[in-house]
Design an enzyme around this catalytic site. Sequence first.
Site, PDB file in Angstrom:
ATOM      1  N   CYS A 191       0.830  -1.199   0.000  1.00 21.95           N
ATOM      2  CA  CYS A 191       0.000   0.000   0.000  1.00 21.95           C
ATOM      3  C   CYS A 191       0.867   1.254   0.000  1.00 21.95           C
ATOM      4  CB  CYS A 191      -0.918  -0.025   1.220  1.00 21.95           C
ATOM      5  SG  CYS A 191      -1.918   1.458   1.385  1.00 21.95           S
ATOM      6  N   CYS A 238      -0.488   4.161   2.122  1.00 19.82           N
ATOM      7  CA  CYS A 238      -0.276   3.979   3.571  1.00 19.82           C
ATOM      8  C   CYS A 238       1.189   4.189   3.953  1.00 19.82           C
ATOM      9  CB  CYS A 238      -0.635   2.559   4.019  1.00 19.82           C
ATOM     10  SG  CYS A 238      -2.041   1.823   3.221  1.00 19.82           S
ATOM     11  N   ASP A 239       2.092   3.642   3.178  1.00 17.34           N
ATOM     12  CA  ASP A 239       3.482   3.536   3.645  1.00 17.34           C
ATOM     13  C   ASP A 239       4.491   4.364   2.862  1.00 17.34           C
ATOM     14  OD1 ASP A 239       2.667   1.733   5.598  1.00 17.34           O
ATOM     15  OD2 ASP A 239       2.845   0.031   4.235  1.00 17.34           O
TER      16      ASP A 239
END
Length: 312
Positions: free
Chosen positions: A138, A141-142
């Site tokens: 992701c 997200c990261d």
Amino acid sequence: MENNENKVEKVIILGSGPAGLAAALYAARAELSPLVLTGTEIGGQAATTSVIENYPGFPEGVGGSELADLLSKNAEKFGARFEYDVATSVDLSKRPFQLATYGKQFSTQTLIITTGASPNKLNVPGEKELTGRGVSYCATCDGWFFKDKKVAVVGGGDSALEEGLFLTRYASSVTIIHRRDELRAGALLQKRAMNNPKISFIWDTVVEEINGTDALTSLTLKNKKTGHSSNFPVDGLFIFIGHSPNTALFKDALKMDEKGYIETDKLMQTSLAGVFAAGEVTDAVYRQVVTSAGMGAAAAIQATRFIESEEE
Ligand code: NAP
């Protein structure tokens, strides 16, 4: 096996990601006392994300597991019940619908399916051990954690290119590793990726091994045409080789698209009256916490209306 068959639940929610927990909140506030069969882990994919910075209302960001905890407490406060168990079989051929876990059986008037989707894995050595330590599925997200770092992306579809382009906001370089010499992604994304000075491509190549002890340090790559193996130092690896919806339980019972996503109408109704679906089990497009939660709320509102219409 403990048999709860005599009790007919009004709503059972399968899965406890953002869609399931939002559905639980709405069904609980409609006084339906919903039962959530959580699956293996509360919070679904979102709970595995370290920090979520794009869920509205959290300007400082929120930990994935913290958000899952808040969402479940919110639902519980209004009367949602949680069964920490995994559904192993479902019989939707008659009503009330029948469900079984490893140890119990349940009957329910309506069912909301929020079993989510799982990112496809490479299934190579080191992948499991280094997930969350440099390996991610992701970028949204990261990506932020790889500021000025060197990252690689695996895949040649729209997701790989779109997420690879997103990663150029942070990373010093993004290398897209694709198993063929031709991308699957659409022309516009291809053009944008090719024109981005931070993006480069390694063609005809697969990742054979992901290396590192505490954190990712390098990849062992293999060129499929030459058979040549090489070591590729990298700080982050993002894998975008498709998702698979968790729909095996409903295979012959509900209408699905060719990739196995459950088909719903605008009201989150599946092909079977009384069965609703929400979140990534039905959404191959957005895959965001906020959109899944919205769908979960909508599914619970519709389940409530369905129950009310039957009681009229
Ligand atoms: P996808 O289109 O199925 O592409 C997956 C990619 O991963 C392919 O390039 C495939 O290679 C590669 N791959 C699969 N298994 C692999 C493995 N074991 N090892 C190495 N590579 C592997 O998946 P997606 O990119 O997630 O897209 C899914 C759907 O969402 C598509 O319909 C896409 O159009 C859509 N989508 C659209 C947008 C957008 O329009 N902006 C953004 C994201 C997704 P091959 O090419 O060799 O098969």
